[in-house]
Each structure stands twice: as C-alpha cells, then as structure tokens.
Design a protein around this motif. Structure first.
Motif, mmCIF file in Angstrom:
data_model
loop_
_atom_site.group_PDB
_atom_site.id
_atom_site.type_symbol
_atom_site.label_atom_id
_atom_site.label_comp_id
_atom_site.label_asym_id
_atom_site.label_seq_id
_atom_site.Cartn_x
_atom_site.Cartn_y
_atom_site.Cartn_z
ATOM 1 N N UNK A 291 41.028 42.001 37.271
ATOM 2 C CA UNK A 291 40.512 42.062 35.896
ATOM 3 C C UNK A 291 41.310 41.140 34.969
ATOM 4 N N UNK A 292 42.616 41.146 35.110
ATOM 5 C CA UNK A 292 43.450 40.357 34.194
ATOM 6 C C UNK A 292 43.316 38.865 34.440
ATOM 7 N N UNK A 293 43.326 38.474 35.704
ATOM 8 C CA UNK A 293 43.355 37.036 36.017
ATOM 9 C C UNK A 293 41.971 36.416 36.077
ATOM 10 N N UNK A 294 40.950 37.186 36.467
ATOM 11 C CA UNK A 294 39.673 36.560 36.792
ATOM 12 C C UNK A 294 38.467 37.223 36.131
ATOM 13 N N UNK A 295 38.259 38.495 36.506
ATOM 14 C CA UNK A 295 37.009 39.139 36.079
ATOM 15 C C UNK A 295 36.935 39.304 34.565
ATOM 16 N N UNK A 296 38.048 39.652 33.955
ATOM 17 C CA UNK A 296 38.062 39.869 32.504
ATOM 18 C C UNK A 296 37.602 38.631 31.748
ATOM 19 N N UNK A 297 38.356 37.518 31.869
ATOM 20 C CA UNK A 297 37.960 36.324 31.104
ATOM 21 C C UNK A 297 36.604 35.748 31.507
ATOM 22 N N UNK A 298 36.324 35.703 32.835
ATOM 23 C CA UNK A 298 35.067 35.057 33.269
ATOM 24 C C UNK A 298 33.855 35.881 32.852
ATOM 25 N N UNK A 299 33.882 37.184 33.149
ATOM 26 C CA UNK A 299 32.708 37.993 32.795
ATOM 27 C C UNK A 299 32.562 38.142 31.281
ATOM 28 N N UNK A 300 33.687 38.221 30.567
ATOM 29 C CA UNK A 300 33.585 38.249 29.097
ATOM 30 C C UNK A 300 32.936 36.964 28.613
ATOM 31 N N UNK A 301 33.405 35.837 29.164
ATOM 32 C CA UNK A 301 32.830 34.532 28.784
ATOM 33 C C UNK A 301 31.332 34.502 29.040
ATOM 34 N N UNK A 302 30.921 34.945 30.216
ATOM 35 C CA UNK A 302 29.492 34.892 30.559
ATOM 36 C C UNK A 302 28.664 35.853 29.701
ATOM 37 N N UNK A 303 29.221 37.023 29.413
ATOM 38 C CA UNK A 303 28.497 37.967 28.543
ATOM 39 C C UNK A 303 28.363 37.408 27.122
ATOM 40 N N UNK A 304 29.434 36.771 26.647
ATOM 41 C CA UNK A 304 29.388 36.206 25.290
ATOM 42 C C UNK A 304 28.448 34.997 25.241
ATOM 43 N N UNK A 305 28.372 34.250 26.334
ATOM 44 C CA UNK A 305 27.386 33.155 26.395
ATOM 45 C C UNK A 305 25.989 33.733 26.160
ATOM 46 N N UNK A 306 25.706 34.832 26.858
ATOM 47 C CA UNK A 306 24.377 35.441 26.754
ATOM 48 C C UNK A 306 24.093 36.020 25.388
ATOM 49 N N UNK A 307 25.062 36.681 24.806
ATOM 50 C CA UNK A 307 24.810 37.340 23.516
ATOM 51 C C UNK A 307 25.046 36.424 22.321
ATOM 52 N N UNK A 308 26.154 35.697 22.344
ATOM 53 C CA UNK A 308 26.545 34.918 21.161
ATOM 54 C C UNK A 308 26.135 33.444 21.272
ATOM 55 N N UNK A 309 26.418 32.832 22.433
ATOM 56 C CA UNK A 309 26.111 31.400 22.584
ATOM 57 C C UNK A 309 24.639 31.123 22.376
#
Lengths: 248, 262
Positions: B100-118
């Motif tokens: 979660x700290x190294x990979x899943x957290x930043x990547x999945x947050x990034x992808x979710x924010x792409x979908x909602x905010x981007x």
C-alpha cells in the motif's frame, strides 16, 4: 483609433482574409457586415489579439498589436470590452460575479464598491433583479445583456460586439440595439460590431464596412451604402439569392 | 504488388502515428512552459488553489477511503493465501503495508483521481474553450493559464500525496479487520510485522510517486481540456484521451520511479 492594414490569414489551402484594410473612427459605431462564413468573427478575433494574422498590421491608437507579447497586449486589452456571440458568460459564476469579474481582476476597489458598480451595470441593462441567477437560468437575450454589462464594467473606450443579435427574436433584437445606442457615448466610446443583420445595424451605425470573399468591398455611411451601385452590396442589402454572390 | 501497398501503408501509418505523438509531446512541453511562466508571475491565486484542493481532495475523500479499504482487504486475503503456503501467514500485515505504501496507495489513488478529477477538469476546460469562456478571459486581459490551469495543477499536485496517505490508512484498517476477524491472525503479530519490516523510506517513496502522479494527471487533463475543439463531441474525445493518456503515463512513470528508487 483602429487601423487594419493589409491583414491576411490563410488556413491550409483556404485564404480567409486577403489583404483586409480599413479604419474605424474614434467614438463611432462601426459595423462590419458580410455573409455567414465571410471571416467577420475571425477578423474580430484578430482585432482583440486572440488570433494572429499571417501578415499585415493592426493598430490600436497607433500601436501595432500584431506579434505583441501577451503581457503587453493585456495592457491594451484593459481598455477593451468584448461581447461574444453567445455572451461567453462564466457558467460557474452568478450573473453578479460575471459582471464583477473584470472589476475584481483590474481594480483595487473594495468588495462593496465592486458589487455596487456591478449592480449599476446590471441596472443599465435592466437585469438588476437577476444578479444572483446563473447563466444557465437566463434566456439568450438576457445572456447577451449580461455580456454587455460585463463588457462595460471597466468603462472601456473600445467595445467589440460579435453578432450581438444572432438567434434573438425581433423584439429582443430591437431591445439589444436600443441598449447599444443608449450606452454609446458619441466621440468617446468606439463600438465595433460584427453582424449580418443588415436592417438593425443600418439604423444604429455611423459607418458600415462590408467584407466579401476576404476583402473589403465597401465602406461608408449607411446612406452611402444604400446608394452604393456595387451589385455585391445591393444583393446583400436586398437579401436576394440572385446576383454576383453565389450561394454555397 | 499487394504486399508493396501493404508495406507502404503500414510505414505511412507508423510515421503518421509517430508524428502525432511527437506533436502531442511537443504541445504538452509548450503547455508546461506556459504553466511555469504564468505560475511564477503574480497574482498568486491562493483562494482558487484552495477551492481546487477542496474539489480534488475533500470531495474525493469518500471515494478514496472506500477504494483504499477494499484494496487493503483484498491484499490481505490474497497475501495470506500466498504466504500461508510457506508458513508466513502472520506477515500479511507487513506485506500489505509495504504494498500500500510503496505501490498500491499512490498508483490506485492516481488512477481514481484521473477518473473523478482529471476527466472533470478536461470536460470543464474543454467546455469553456468551446463556449468562448477562455477567449473571454483573455479578452479581459487575464491570462487563462494563470487563472484556470495553474490553480488546478498546483492543487492536484499538492493534494494527491494526502489522498495517497488516506488510501493507505484505509487500506490498513481494512486489512487489519480482515486479518484479525476473518483470518484469525493475532493482532500483535499483524502490527509487529509492520513495525519490523516497514521503514520511513517506504512511505517517502509512495509520497514522491503520488506527488508526481498528481502533477502528470493534472497537466494532461488541463492540456487536453484547454486545447479541446470541435464542440461537445470534441470535448468528449478530449476527455477520453485525457483519461487514457494520464493513466498510461501514471503507470509508465511508476515503472521509471520504481526502477530509480528500487
């Protein structure tokens, strides 16, 4: 005030402006007419500095704005007011905030003074009671009136109108023309309109310029225009499908 | 004859695609240059930055908490499934925390924010471009990049690391509940695994990644929206391209950063 000198613009194979030259007198209401797609709005975008010509000069009070840096151009634009075709109001802001926008950006007035001034401009266009509405709640004519109030907010000495009456019913159109006339101060503010509504603009303009096939084919007073023997001008005035102007 | 034509059209297709990609890349670089130039000049629109931070961060909060929690739960289940085969089931806390700290957290947050905010940023700016609102801003002697783009990019870049932390925390709560209640792993073993194997560097790496992802996704979203043309269809196309390009760039930059920070 405005001098356009041999402005040319081409998009790929299509030459839209082919050496356009004319002058607009200070303090006048001058209208550029021509068929839809003649390049009127494109020329207007050049005058505001939103587009750059391939060649030619555009002088505002003797200063050539072609190729000017945005920061310098913005100094000149502060004297402009622009009413876009559909008002171009910010849909995330209320009517009041739309009119207050240029005041907030370019003046050091207090919030109360800004709101008072915005209210004054809204009253001028008869929409004071609609200040808290959003653009999506307004009719086309109302949006144009708000656009005019915003264009006049900073007390500009040059106002551009892009098709101010397009898409409006005859009564609203008349109201917009009356508003344009009533807000114009002869000799002080210059109004430059782009329109193909020949009847309306002939009634309010001091000068009319006709753009056809990328060139200026006629310029003069409305009266001079009516008696212009050029068959292109006469066909346009009469709105006749028969004549030298071919239908696309 | 037919194979010659096929070869010619294939080469032409490849060249045209390469040309399009280079033009796109050049466009993004020029847009980045404008962003840096206008962001460095006053006025600094702090209020607008906070407004965007609210949109990007606060309004994405529930989405991030939920996706984080489910991701943590699944990670715990899958991690246990794999590690229990080697008798290391109790290490599920540590492995989930590291993932979660190294990979899943930043990547999945990034992808979710792409979908909602981007996508919302592209659609909003694209719509403003098509209804001449951006032209109106320019005509009023205000720089649209400074007014519209800078606050969005700054807000997203600063907010994404916080969202990534929220994602990670929610994930760990989910993993803890699943591990202790469903998998019956001792709570002390779960926590001590995290304490023993995780370092501050793992968290820092994740935060750096989230910061970069926030910058990439908001830059692409604003670029695509700002340059959208062709009416409502054009806005739709720009939004789709924005989401696809942002997602691909997030995964690509994740690989690059992981290689560098490995």
């Amino acid at each position: 005030m405005i001098q356009v000198d041999n402005v040319q613009k081409r998009f790929a194979e299509q030459e839209v402006l082919r050496g356009v030259s004319f002058e607009v007198k200070q303090g006048s209401i001058t209208t550029l007419i021509g068929r839809s797609g003649a390049g009127k709005s494109l020329l207007l975008r050049h005058l505001i500095g939103l587009d750059q010509p391939d060649s030619g000069r555009i002088l505002i009070d003797g200063t050539d704005i072609v190729g000017m840096r945005t920061s310098e151009l913005n100094g000149i634009r502060r004297r402009f007011g622009v009413l876009f075709q559909d008002g171009a109001l910010f849909d995330s802001m209320s009517v009041r905030d739309n009119v207050a926008f240029p005041l907030r950006e370019h003046t050091k007035l207090s919030e109360k003074e800004i709101l008072d001034k915005a209210a004054q401009k809204l009253e001028l266009v008869g929409l004071l009671s609609h200040g808290s509405k959003y653009p999506s709640e307004l009719s086309g004519g109302m949006r144009k009136r708000v656009g005019l109030a915003r264009a006049l907010a900073l007390g500009p000495d040059l106002v551009f109108f892009d098709e101010p009456t397009s898409g409006l019913d005859p009564i609203t159109r008349g109201a917009i023309y009356r508003l344009i006339e009533s807000t114009h101060i002869d000799g002080e503010i210059t109004y430059f309109l782009v329109s193909h509504d020949i009847t309306g603009v002939m009634a309010i303009s001091d000068e009319v310029i006709m753009l056809h096939q990328g060139r200026i084919v006629a310029q003069g007073t409305p009266e001079g225009f009516r008696t212009n023997p050029d068959p292109v001008v006469q066909q346009f005035l009469l709105g006749s499908p028969d004549g030298p102007i071919a239908i696309d | 004859m037919r194979s010659d034509n096929f070869l010619e059209s294939s080469i032409t297709g490849i060249l045209e695609t390469t040309q399009d990609w280079l033009a796109e890349f050049g466009g993004i670089l020029m847009f980045l240059g404008s962003f840096i130039y206008w962001t460095s000049k006053p006025p600094y629109r702090v209020r607008e930055i906070f407004r965007q931070m609210d949109f990007v961060g606060v309004q994405s909060g529930m989405l991030i908490v939920m996706t984080g929690a489910f991701t943590g739960m699944v990670s715990a289940l899958q991690g246990y499934n794999g590690m229990s085969r080697y008798g290391a089931g109790s290490l599920v806390g540590a492995t989930t925390a590291l993932a979660l700290a190294r990979e899943l957290g930043p990547v999945l947050t990034g992808l979710m924010v792409v979908g909602r905010v981007g996508s919302a940023m592209t659609a909003e700016l694209g719509s403003m471009r098509n209804t001449q609102q951006i032209d109106a801003i320019s005509s009023m002697a205000v720089a649209p990049i400074q007014y519209l783009v800078s606050p969005r990019i700054i807000a997203t870049t600063l907010t994404l690391p916080f969202l990534s932390v929220v994602f990670g925390f929610s994930g760990m709560v989910g993993a803890y509940i699943i591990s202790t209640e469903y998998l019956h792993i001792d709570a002390g073993a779960f926590m001590s695994g995290i304490k023993d194997y995780m370092t501050p560097n793992d968290v820092t790496q994740g935060l750096i990644k989230a910061f970069v992802f926030g910058f990439i996704l908001s830059l692409v979203a604003c670029f695509k929206g700002y340059n959208a043309s062709g009416g409502s269809r054009g806005v739709g196309v720009a939004t789709t391209k924005s989401v696809v390009l942002s997602s691909v760039l997030i995964l690509f930059s994740d690989y690059v950063m992981t290689t560098i920070m490995f």
